[in-house]
Design an enzyme around this catalytic site. Structure first.
Site, short mmCIF file in Angstrom:
data_model
loop_
_atom_site.label_atom_id
_atom_site.label_comp_id
_atom_site.label_asym_id
_atom_site.label_seq_id
_atom_site.Cartn_x
_atom_site.Cartn_y
_atom_site.Cartn_z
N GLU A 276 0.86 -1.34 -0.03
CA GLU A 276 -0.13 -0.06 -0.04
C GLU A 276 0.75 1.40 0.04
OE1 GLU A 276 -2.89 0.55 3.35
OE2 GLU A 276 -4.16 0.83 1.52
N HIS A 305 7.63 -26.87 2.09
CA HIS A 305 6.91 -27.98 1.69
C HIS A 305 5.71 -27.53 0.53
CE1 HIS A 305 9.07 -30.43 4.45
NE2 HIS A 305 8.82 -29.34 5.25
N LYS A 418 -14.32 1.44 -2.39
CA LYS A 418 -15.15 2.06 -1.32
C LYS A 418 -16.33 2.89 -1.84
CE LYS A 418 -11.58 2.79 1.86
NZ LYS A 418 -10.72 3.84 2.69
O1 LIG Z 1 -8.43 2.95 10.21
P1 LIG Z 1 -9.31 3.15 9.03
O2 LIG Z 1 -9.49 4.49 8.64
O3 LIG Z 1 -10.68 2.49 9.41
O4 LIG Z 1 -8.85 2.58 7.84
C1 LIG Z 1 -8.41 1.23 7.89
C2 LIG Z 1 -7.68 0.77 6.29
O5 LIG Z 1 -8.53 0.98 5.39
C3 LIG Z 1 -8.00 2.08 4.59
O6 LIG Z 1 -8.95 1.91 3.43
C4 LIG Z 1 -6.62 2.09 4.13
O7 LIG Z 1 -6.55 1.10 2.76
C5 LIG Z 1 -5.72 1.23 4.89
O8 LIG Z 1 -4.45 2.03 4.91
C6 LIG Z 1 -6.17 1.29 6.52
O9 LIG Z 1 -5.41 0.84 7.35
#
Ligand SMILES: O=P(O)(O)OC[C@H]1O[C@H](O)[C@H](O)[C@@H](O)[C@@H]1O
EC number: 5.3.1.9
Length: 443
Positions: A276, A305, A418
């Protein structure tokens, strides 16, 4: 002591790489030290997301975490609701060093069956729910919190059974915690999720898991000391240079293979940290570069293995990084058994001797197949050395970001998925995107 054995990275991959490596380090020393200075200069800007460097110095927050833990002697089960950087660090360190009696559970996905099974196994009166989200909005974590918040209605005083770890001001969780009088810990704005293991994101669950947090941070301070030194003594800059040199040769896979079951979640944490941070479409000047090497999880001896077949006979497209312990905390002797004399090479030896022999044998077998590999050696697996290793890998990632001229601390690539999720779930404000998805046959 954390040290590195670079014996198997020579171009021929057999025998010490004395000359080639030393000349590479000399020719890159100035660039690495400039990268160090650039990182340390940018650190004062919260938007640079370099606050993770100072976490090991923050003993005041550690005292607050410790005080909170001591005030909750009733906890038997701690459930972390969090995903990615909000869960992986505590999971890796908890698996390695947690010694109970509090049981740690991680809800970092929305597959219903495992969560239902966990809920049925818990006693609400003895359970503490730590909801962790830097953004305070992540769908999986929020869905899990809604379920656990309702489940906690069964507890006498549900507010005592929730502790929130989130941004000091952003997101949905912070005002909710204030309105309901919940205990809340901060994720510093200058610390990104995948770099947050030494913040309360990791230290709060780990305090309940019985991990020696003072030494975890002390080891991380040792990595900071090395990362601030000149190239010849700068271990994270040196391993970053190894990764850089082999990425330049087109080796675009990095395998992290600890020879330790207790470190089984370290590769999961590293995959997020490495991929990431370094998988980026644009460089710092906005030029399309599409950088990144792919981190792959492996465990020794188990994957001897399995994946080692590919590592030895597959494409020359990977750098293998072993993690090996130099001393066990205790050992297990292998007994002689009458009638099994064919195994007499094991009689009287120990598990740790066999583990070490297998690690050395595999590293050399890969080198003989011209498969470059190096070994990170930990004197032993304790809080000090694991804290040192984690901070070392975070610094290595930061150095690679500088060498590749990219921002290693953002993650724009995860946002579209998202938004599609919100559209598919009918979230207000995403109606147009939902229509686009239907037109594209996604619905
Ligand atoms: O801690 P949060 O804001 O819930 O984010 C949780 C995770 O999701 C995000 O989308 C990022 O991809 C990550 O870098 C992060 O650790």
């Amino acid at each position: 002591m954390l040290r590195v054995d670079l014996g198997n990275i020579s171009p021929e991959c057999v025998g010490p790489n004395g000359v080639a490596w030393t000349s590479s380090l000399t020719s890159y020393a100035q660039r690495l030290e400039a990268a160090r200075d650039e990182i340390l200069t940018r650190k004062s800007d919260p938007g640079a997301f370099l606050g993770w460097i100072d976490l090991p110095e923050d003993t005041e927050t550690l005292r607050q975490v410790r005080r909170y833990r001591e005030a909750q002697p009733w906890v038997e089960d701690l459930v972390v609701l969090g995903i990615g950087g909000s869960a992986l660090g505590a999971q890796a360190v908890g698996a390695a060093l947690g010694k109970g009696p509090v049981r740690l559970h991680f809800v970092d996905n929305v597959e219903p069956e495992p969560v239902l099974e966990l809920l049925r196994s818990l006693n609400p009166e003895k359970t503490l729910v730590n909801v962790i989200s830097k953004s305070g909005t992540t769908a999986e974590t929020m869905a899990a919190f809604l379920v656990f918040r309702r489940w906690l209605e069964r507890a006498e005083n549900w507010q005592q059974h929730v502790v929130v770890t989130t941004d000091p001001s952003r997101g949905i969780l912070r005002p909710y915690a204030a309105a309901e009088g919940l205990t809340a810990f901060d994720i510093p704005p200058s610390v990104g999720g995948r770099f947050s293991v030494l913040s309360p994101v990791g230290t709060l669950p780990l305090a309940f898991a019985g991990v020696d947090l003072e030494n975890l941070l002390a080891g991380a301070r040792k990595a900071n000391e090395q990362a601030r030194s000149e190239a010849a003594r700068n271990l994270p800059a040196q391993t970053a240079l190894v990764h850089h040199l082999f990425a330049q040769k087109g080796l675009n896979i990095v395998v992290l293979m600890p020879y330790s079951t207790r470190l089984r979640y370290l590769p999961d944490w590293f995959v997020q940290l490495h991929d990431e941070s370094l998988g980026k479409l644009y460089n710092r000047e906005g030029k399309e570069v599409r950088t990144g090497t792919t981190a792959v999880r492996a465990i020794g001896t188990t994957d001897q293995h399995a994946q080692v077949q590919l590592f030895r006979e597959g494409p020359h497209d990977k750098l293998v990084v072993f993690v090996r312990l130099e001393n066990p905390s205790e050992d297990l002797e292998i007994p002689a058994v009458k009638g099994l004399e064919g195994l007499d090479y094991l009689f009287g030896r120990t598990f740790f001797e066999l583990l070490t022999a297998e690690a050395k044998a595999t590293a050399h077998a890969l080198a003989k197949a011209h498969q470059p590999n190096y070994t990170l050696l930990l004197e032993r697996l304790d809080a000090y050395h694991l804290g040192w290793l984690l901070q070392h890998l975070m610094w290595q990632t930061a150095y690679l970001g500088e060498l590749w001229n990219i921002n290693a601390f953002d993650q724009p690539g995860v946002e579209l998925g998202k938004e599609y999720t919100y559209a598919l779930m009918g979230r207000k404000g995403y109606e147009k995107l939902a229509e686009e998805l239907r037109a594209e046959g996604v619905g």
